[in-house]
Design a protein around this motif. Structure first.
Motif, PDB file in Angstrom:
ATOM      1  N   ILE A  56     -10.638  -2.306  -3.566  1.00 51.70           N
ATOM      2  CA  ILE A  56     -11.524  -1.207  -3.966  1.00 51.70           C
ATOM      3  C   ILE A  56     -12.955  -1.742  -3.931  1.00 51.70           C
ATOM      4  O   ILE A  56     -13.246  -2.807  -4.490  1.00 51.70           O
ATOM      5  CB  ILE A  56     -11.184  -0.677  -5.378  1.00 51.70           C
ATOM      6  CG1 ILE A  56      -9.740  -0.133  -5.413  1.00 51.70           C
ATOM      7  CG2 ILE A  56     -12.178   0.408  -5.809  1.00 51.70           C
ATOM      8  CD1 ILE A  56      -9.280   0.394  -6.768  1.00 51.70           C
TER       9      ILE A  56
ATOM     10  N   LEU B 180     -10.287   1.720  -0.925  1.00 50.31           N
ATOM     11  CA  LEU B 180     -10.963   2.844  -1.580  1.00 50.31           C
ATOM     12  C   LEU B 180     -12.428   2.454  -1.764  1.00 50.31           C
ATOM     13  O   LEU B 180     -12.725   1.391  -2.313  1.00 50.31           O
ATOM     14  CB  LEU B 180     -10.334   3.141  -2.953  1.00 50.31           C
ATOM     15  CG  LEU B 180     -11.091   4.172  -3.804  1.00 50.31           C
ATOM     16  CD1 LEU B 180     -11.033   5.566  -3.176  1.00 50.31           C
ATOM     17  CD2 LEU B 180     -10.535   4.226  -5.231  1.00 50.31           C
TER      18      LEU B 180
ATOM     19  N   ASN C  10      -7.474   3.911   7.150  1.00 53.82           N
ATOM     20  CA  ASN C  10      -7.166   3.271   5.860  1.00 53.82           C
ATOM     21  C   ASN C  10      -8.277   3.352   4.811  1.00 53.82           C
ATOM     22  O   ASN C  10      -8.232   2.612   3.827  1.00 53.82           O
ATOM     23  CB  ASN C  10      -6.806   1.787   6.045  1.00 53.82           C
ATOM     24  CG  ASN C  10      -5.474   1.597   6.714  1.00 53.82           C
ATOM     25  OD1 ASN C  10      -4.584   2.425   6.546  1.00 53.82           O
ATOM     26  ND2 ASN C  10      -5.332   0.527   7.470  1.00 53.82           N
TER      27      ASN C  10
ATOM     28  N   ALA D  77      -4.925  -3.812  -6.351  1.00 52.21           N
ATOM     29  CA  ALA D  77      -6.179  -4.015  -5.613  1.00 52.21           C
ATOM     30  C   ALA D  77      -7.099  -5.062  -6.250  1.00 52.21           C
ATOM     31  O   ALA D  77      -7.140  -5.189  -7.466  1.00 52.21           O
ATOM     32  CB  ALA D  77      -6.935  -2.693  -5.519  1.00 52.21           C
TER      33      ALA D  77
ATOM     34  N   LYS E  70      -5.585  -1.295   2.797  1.00 52.43           N
ATOM     35  CA  LYS E  70      -5.804   0.043   2.233  1.00 52.43           C
ATOM     36  C   LYS E  70      -7.016  -0.043   1.313  1.00 52.43           C
ATOM     37  O   LYS E  70      -7.018  -0.790   0.325  1.00 52.43           O
ATOM     38  CB  LYS E  70      -4.585   0.498   1.432  1.00 52.43           C
ATOM     39  CG  LYS E  70      -3.544   1.174   2.284  1.00 52.43           C
ATOM     40  CD  LYS E  70      -2.624   2.051   1.443  1.00 52.43           C
ATOM     41  CE  LYS E  70      -3.226   3.426   1.227  1.00 52.43           C
ATOM     42  NZ  LYS E  70      -2.466   4.272   0.317  1.00 52.43           N
TER      43      LYS E  70
ATOM     44  N   SER F 194      -2.583   1.717  -5.764  1.00 54.16           N
ATOM     45  CA  SER F 194      -2.467   2.410  -4.472  1.00 54.16           C
ATOM     46  C   SER F 194      -3.295   1.758  -3.367  1.00 54.16           C
ATOM     47  O   SER F 194      -3.274   2.230  -2.231  1.00 54.16           O
ATOM     48  CB  SER F 194      -2.923   3.864  -4.614  1.00 54.16           C
ATOM     49  OG  SER F 194      -2.271   4.470  -5.689  1.00 54.16           O
ATOM     50  N   TYR F 195      -4.063   0.720  -3.704  1.00 50.89           N
ATOM     51  CA  TYR F 195      -4.967   0.134  -2.702  1.00 50.89           C
ATOM     52  C   TYR F 195      -4.854  -1.385  -2.671  1.00 50.89           C
ATOM     53  O   TYR F 195      -4.412  -2.003  -3.629  1.00 50.89           O
ATOM     54  CB  TYR F 195      -6.427   0.522  -3.034  1.00 50.89           C
ATOM     55  CG  TYR F 195      -6.603   2.018  -3.078  1.00 50.89           C
ATOM     56  CD1 TYR F 195      -6.772   2.747  -1.908  1.00 50.89           C
ATOM     57  CD2 TYR F 195      -6.548   2.704  -4.294  1.00 50.89           C
ATOM     58  CE1 TYR F 195      -6.880   4.124  -1.946  1.00 50.89           C
ATOM     59  CE2 TYR F 195      -6.654   4.091  -4.344  1.00 50.89           C
ATOM     60  CZ  TYR F 195      -6.827   4.792  -3.162  1.00 50.89           C
ATOM     61  OH  TYR F 195      -6.923   6.143  -3.203  1.00 50.89           O
TER      62      TYR F 195
END
Ligand code: ADP
Ligand code: MG
Length: 264
Positions: A125, A35, A84, A2, A33, A121-122
Motif C-alpha cells: 500500500i 493500493l 494490479n 501488505a 497487488k 487484500s494487497y
C-alpha cells in the motif's frame, strides 16, 4: 499482509505524487497487488490515475469519508485501468479533515485503523502524503511501516529532511515503533547542474548507504506530461528515461519489501 509505504516530504513540488503514481504502476506491472491511497486534498494522484474533471468531482467515497468513519475503506477503493493498481481517491474536501480530525480522540491513528481493515487484500500500500507535517500527514506517518522521502538536490533540501526525520523519530516513539526510513530517492535530478551534484554529495556523506536508493530519477519532460493524460509514465511512454528509472526504483522497493516480509 501488505507493507505500507508512505511517500513523505513536507516540502511541496519534490515529486512525492509523481513517485507515488509511477512506483505503484511499476510495482503493479511487476505482479504486486497495489493500493495507492491519496492523502492530499489536491488529489493529484487521483488525477494522475485518470480521475479528472467531473469524474473526480463526482466521487462520493474518498479518503476523507474513510477517515471520518462515514464509509468502510473497501467502499472507497476504485479500480484503475492499470494492472494490479487500485486507488483510494481524494478530493478537495479532504482539507476539512485537517480540522475535523483534531476533535477525534486518536486523531493521528484514523488512517492506520482504516488500512488495517483492508491490508490483507494487497501486497503493497502506497500513501501519497500532502506537503505538511500537520495531523493529516501524521496519519500517513502513523499508518505506515516504511517511508520513502523524495528529495530534490537543492540548497535547503537537507534542512527539510532533518526536520522530517526528527518528526519521524517522535512518531516512532509515541505511536508507531515499527516505523523506519526505507530510503531517500533523488528526484528531478540534472547532473549537469553543479548545485544538484554538490547537494547530492553532501547528502550521501550524511546518510548510511542503505538509506539512499541507488536509482536516481532524472528530470524528464515525459514524466511531467503523463499526469494530464491520466497515465503513469510506463504506460504513457514506456521507452522514456523516466519510465526506465521508475521501473528500477520499483525493483529496489520490491526487494526491500521482500526483506521485510522475511523478517516477520
Ligand atoms: P509533490 O507531490 O511533492 O508536490 P509532484 O509530484 O506534484 O510533487 O511534482 C511537482 C512537479 O514536478 C509536477 O509538475 C511534476 O510533473 C514535476 N516532476 C516531478 N518529477 C519530475 C521529473 N522527474 N522530471 C520532470 N518533471 C517532474
Ligand atoms: Mg503531491
Amino acid at each position: 499482509m501488505a507493507t505500507i509505504i508512505s511517500i513523505v516530504n513536507q516540502k511541496g513540488g519534490v515529486a512525492k505524487t509523481t513517485t507515488a503514481i509511477n512506483l505503484s504502476a511499476a510495482l503493479g506491472a511487476m505482479g504486486k497487488k497495489v493500493l495507492l491511497v491519496d492523502l492530499d486534498p489536491q488529489g493529484n494522484a487521483t488525477t494522475g490515475y485518470g480521475y479528472a474533471g467531473a469524474a473526480k468531482k463526482n466521487l462520493e467515497n474518498t479518503t476523507y469519508e474513510v477517515l471520518m468513519g462515514e464509509v468502510r475503506p473497501a467502499q472507497a477503493v476504485l479500480a484503475t485501468k492499470f494492472k494490479n493498481v487500485s486507488l483510494m481517491p481524494a478530493t478537495a474536501n479532504l482539507a476539512e479533515a485537517e480540522i475535523r480530525l483534531l476533535q477525534f480522540q486518536n486523531k493521528t491513528l484514523c488512517l492506520k485503523k482504516a488500512l488495517l481493515q483492508i491490508k490483507d487484500s494487497y501486497d503493497i500500500i502506497i500513501v501519497d502524503c500532502l506537503p505538511s507535517l500537520g495531523v493529516l500527514a501524521l496519519n500517513g506517518l502513523c499508518a505506515c511501516d516504511r517511508i520513502i522521502i523524495p528529495m530534490q538536490c537543492e540548497p535547503y533540501s537537507l534542512e527539510g529532511v532533518a526536520e522530517l526525520l526528527a518528526t519521524v523519530k517522535r512518531v516512532k516513539k509515541s505511536h508507531n515503533r515499527n516505523l523506519q526510513l526505507m530510503g531517500i530517492v533523488f528526484t528531478m535530478l540534472d547532473k549537469r547542474l553543479t548545485v544538484n551534484r554538490e547537494v547530492m554529495r553532501s547528502i550521501k556523506a550524511k546518510f548510511p548507504e542503505d538509506t539512499i536508493f541507488k536509482t536516481e530519477i532524472p528530470r524528464n519532460v515525459r514524466i511531467s506530461e503523463a499526469p494530464s493524460h491520466g497515465e503513469p509514465i510506463m504506460y504513457y511512454d514506456p521507452g522514456s528515461k523516466g519510465a526506465e528509472a521508475y521501473n528500477l526504483l520499483a525493483k529496489e522497493v520490491a526487494k526491500k519489501c521482500k526483506a521485510i516480509e522475511e523478517m516477520l
